[in-house]
Design an enzyme around this catalytic site. Structure first.
Site, PDB file in Angstrom:
ATOM      1  N   ARG A  49      -3.138  -1.512  14.190  1.00  0.00           N
ATOM      2  CA  ARG A  49      -2.749   0.025  14.972  1.00  0.00           C
ATOM      3  C   ARG A  49      -1.761   0.107  16.074  1.00  0.00           C
ATOM      4  O   ARG A  49      -2.175  -0.899  17.085  1.00  0.00           O
ATOM      5  CB  ARG A  49      -4.150   1.346  14.974  1.00  0.00           C
ATOM      6  CG  ARG A  49      -4.211   0.850  13.800  1.00  0.00           C
ATOM      7  CD  ARG A  49      -4.956   2.082  13.598  1.00  0.00           C
ATOM      8  NE  ARG A  49      -6.552   2.591  13.044  1.00  0.00           N
ATOM      9  CZ  ARG A  49      -7.644   1.791  11.643  1.00  0.00           C
ATOM     10  NH1 ARG A  49      -7.876   0.831  12.448  1.00  0.00           N
ATOM     11  NH2 ARG A  49      -8.378   1.958  11.079  1.00  0.00           N
ATOM     12  N   LYS A  80     -10.589   2.521  14.759  1.00  0.00           N
ATOM     13  CA  LYS A  80     -11.447   3.300  14.599  1.00  0.00           C
ATOM     14  C   LYS A  80     -13.043   4.041  15.302  1.00  0.00           C
ATOM     15  O   LYS A  80     -13.641   2.842  14.164  1.00  0.00           O
ATOM     16  CB  LYS A  80     -10.701   4.032  13.861  1.00  0.00           C
ATOM     17  CG  LYS A  80      -9.113   4.572  13.550  1.00  0.00           C
ATOM     18  CD  LYS A  80      -8.552   5.334  12.378  1.00  0.00           C
ATOM     19  CE  LYS A  80      -7.173   6.069  12.283  1.00  0.00           C
ATOM     20  NZ  LYS A  80      -6.994   6.646  11.582  1.00  0.00           N
ATOM     21  N   HIS A 134       4.054   1.594  13.805  1.00  0.00           N
ATOM     22  CA  HIS A 134       2.771   1.630  11.612  1.00  0.00           C
ATOM     23  C   HIS A 134       3.799   1.165  10.933  1.00  0.00           C
ATOM     24  O   HIS A 134       3.218   0.399  10.201  1.00  0.00           O
ATOM     25  CB  HIS A 134       2.985   2.687  11.820  1.00  0.00           C
ATOM     26  CG  HIS A 134       1.044   2.964  11.394  1.00  0.00           C
ATOM     27  ND1 HIS A 134       0.257   2.657  12.424  1.00  0.00           N
ATOM     28  CD2 HIS A 134       0.884   3.963   9.921  1.00  0.00           C
ATOM     29  CE1 HIS A 134      -0.968   3.646  11.559  1.00  0.00           C
ATOM     30  NE2 HIS A 134      -0.927   3.313  10.629  1.00  0.00           N
ATOM     31  N   ARG A 167       2.483  -2.328  10.825  1.00  0.00           N
ATOM     32  CA  ARG A 167       1.302  -2.645   9.962  1.00  0.00           C
ATOM     33  C   ARG A 167       1.550  -2.828   8.926  1.00  0.00           C
ATOM     34  O   ARG A 167       0.535  -3.079   8.110  1.00  0.00           O
ATOM     35  CB  ARG A 167       0.603  -1.102  10.357  1.00  0.00           C
ATOM     36  CG  ARG A 167      -0.398  -1.752   9.990  1.00  0.00           C
ATOM     37  CD  ARG A 167      -2.100  -0.574  10.938  1.00  0.00           C
ATOM     38  NE  ARG A 167      -2.484   0.188  10.759  1.00  0.00           N
ATOM     39  CZ  ARG A 167      -3.837  -0.933  10.112  1.00  0.00           C
ATOM     40  NH1 ARG A 167      -3.905  -1.546  11.062  1.00  0.00           N
ATOM     41  NH2 ARG A 167      -4.586  -0.428   9.686  1.00  0.00           N
ATOM     42  N   HIS A 218      -9.533  -0.837   7.478  1.00  0.00           N
ATOM     43  CA  HIS A 218      -9.807   0.398   6.521  1.00  0.00           C
ATOM     44  C   HIS A 218     -11.236   0.036   5.902  1.00  0.00           C
ATOM     45  O   HIS A 218     -11.832  -0.496   5.759  1.00  0.00           O
ATOM     46  CB  HIS A 218      -8.848   0.665   5.301  1.00  0.00           C
ATOM     47  CG  HIS A 218      -7.221   0.381   5.714  1.00  0.00           C
ATOM     48  ND1 HIS A 218      -6.831  -0.207   4.919  1.00  0.00           N
ATOM     49  CD2 HIS A 218      -7.327   0.501   7.048  1.00  0.00           C
ATOM     50  CE1 HIS A 218      -5.547   0.552   5.197  1.00  0.00           C
ATOM     51  NE2 HIS A 218      -5.605   1.112   6.170  1.00  0.00           N
ATOM     52  N   TYR A 256      -1.085  -0.086  -0.609  1.00  0.00           N
ATOM     53  CA  TYR A 256      -0.013  -1.466  -0.023  1.00  0.00           C
ATOM     54  C   TYR A 256       0.481  -2.201  -1.683  1.00  0.00           C
ATOM     55  O   TYR A 256       1.452  -2.351  -1.684  1.00  0.00           O
ATOM     56  CB  TYR A 256      -0.264  -2.695   0.936  1.00  0.00           C
ATOM     57  CG  TYR A 256      -0.922  -1.162   2.281  1.00  0.00           C
ATOM     58  CD1 TYR A 256       0.939  -1.162   2.817  1.00  0.00           C
ATOM     59  CD2 TYR A 256      -1.273  -1.253   2.514  1.00  0.00           C
ATOM     60  CE1 TYR A 256       0.094  -0.583   3.897  1.00  0.00           C
ATOM     61  CE2 TYR A 256      -2.296  -0.552   3.556  1.00  0.00           C
ATOM     62  CZ  TYR A 256      -0.551  -0.193   4.478  1.00  0.00           C
ATOM     63  OH  TYR A 256      -0.587   1.032   5.546  1.00  0.00           O
TER      64      TYR A 256
END
Length: 298
Positions: free
Chosen positions: A148, A172, A244, A247, A270, A279
Site C-alpha cells: 500500500r 493496517k 494501488h 499493488r 489481507h 484477483y
C-alpha cells in the site's frame, strides 16, 4: 451532541483497536453524518433513545443525498462499531444497529497493468537524476512487494533484511508482516541508498525512513500519487491508475502465475481471504475466453 462518548470512542479506536489516525477519522466522520441527519430534522435524542427506525430513516436520507452504496456500507460499519462500544461501556442496553444491513455491493474489479505497461512506467523515469533513481526504486518496491502507498512511505531502513530478501511492513492497524523482496527491487534500493540518499542532508527524525524528498524528510503519499499520474501521462497509458494499481497488478500477476491464494493473502496483508479472491477474476476471464474460442458448443 454526545461529545464525551465520541471522545471516548476515539480513545477506544486508537488504544484498544490500534487503528491508524486515518481510520479513526473515518469512523468519527460516520458518527458526524448521523449527528448532521438529526440536526436536519430538528431531533436531539439521547443515545439510548435512538431506535432502529431512526437509523433506517438515516440510511434512506444518505441514499436520497446520492451517496454511493459502498460509502453507505462504510458509514453503517462505523455506526455498528460505535454502538458496540456504547454497549461495552454500558451507555446503552440494546444495540439498534444489530439488525441493520449494509446495501449489497457490486464488486468492482480493480484496474491492472500488464508487465509491458509496468516496464514502460519504470523505463520512462530518468535515472540520471537523483530523484530518478529514487523513483525507479519506488516503483520496483510497490510492484515487487505489493505494498500500500502508506506502507511504502513508512518503510524504514531498520526493516530491510537484504541478506534473506525480506522486508518488514507495518500494515493496517499496525499489523506487521514479512514480505519477500526480489533482486531487482533490492538492487535499485541499494543504488538509491548508496549513490543518492547517502549524500542527502536528512531532516531530524527522518533518519530511518528509506524514501525521502529533496528536503530530507519522509516522502508524502501525495508525492507517490503525483509520480504515478505523471508517468502514466508520459507513457500514454490511458487507464486510470494510482499507486494501488501496482499493488493490484502484483496480486493479479501472482494469481495468473499459479500462486497459492493463501500466500498472496499473507503478502498483501489481507485479514480475509475473500478480499484476495477478487484477483482471481483474471483467471476466470481467461478461461471464459478459452471456452468461447475453442469449445464446439460455445
Amino acid at each position: 451532541m454526545w461529545q464525551s462518548y465520541i471522545k471516548g470512542f476515539r480513545s477506544y479506536l486508537k488504544l484498544e483497536r490500534s487503528l491508524s489516525a486515518n481510520s479513526v477519522d473515518a469512523y468519527l466522520s460516520d458518527i458526524e453524518k448521523l449527528v448532521q441527519y438529526f440536526q436536519s430534522i430538528n431531533y436531539s435524542p439521547n443515545l439510548n433513545e435512538i431506535s432502529r427506525a431512526d437509523l433506517k430513516a438515516f440510511i434512506s436520507w444518505l441514499n436520497d443525498l446520492g451517496m454511493l452504496a459502498s460509502t453507505q456500507a462504510r458509514v453503517i460499519s462505523g455506526l455498528k462499531a460505535f454502538f458496540t462500544y456504547l454497549i461495552l461501556e454500558e451507555v446503552v442496553e440494546n444495540n439498534p444497529m444489530a439488525l441493520i444491513e449494509a446495501p449489497k455491493l457490486s464488486r468492482r474489479l480493480p484496474d491492472t497493468l500488464n508487465i509491458i505497461e509496468i516496464n514502460q512506467l519504470i523505463d520512462a523515469i530518468d535515472a540520471s537524476k537523483p530523484e530518478g533513481m529514487r523513483n525507479k526504486a519506488i516503483l520496483e518496491v510497490l510492484y515487487g512487494c505489493g505494498l500500500r502507498v502508506t506502507e511504502l512511505t513508512e518503510l524504514k531502513i531498520s526493516n530491510l533484511f537484504p541478506q534473506i530478501e525480506f522486508i518488514k511492513v507495518i500494515g493496517k492497524g499496525n499489523k506487521e508482516r514479512l514480505v519477500p523482496i526480489g533482486s531487482v527491487a533490492l538492487k535499485l534500493l541499494d543504488l538509491y541508498m548508496n549513490q543518492v540518499r547517502v549524500h542527502m542532508t536528512i531532516k531530524k527524525g527522518n533518519e530511518d525512513f528509506i524514501f525521502l524528498n529533496r528536503f530530507g524528510a519522509k516522502l508524502s503519499r501525495i508525492s507517490i500519487f503525483n509520480l504515478i499520474k505523471s508517468l502514466a501521462i508520459t507513457t500514454g497509458i490511458k487507464k486510470t491508475i494510482s499507486p494501488h494499481t501496482l499493488r493490484h497488478s502484483f496480486a493479479t500477476h501472482l494469481i495468473e502465475g499459479g500462486a497459492d491464494l493463501r500466500a498472496v493473502q499473507e503478502m498483501l496483508g489481507h485479514s480475509s481471504i475473500t478480499t484476495t479472491e477478487i484477483y482471481t477474476h483474471i483467471d476466470r476471464d481467461y478461461l471464459r475466453e478459452v471456452i468461447t474460442q475453442f469449445h464446439p458448443r460455445s
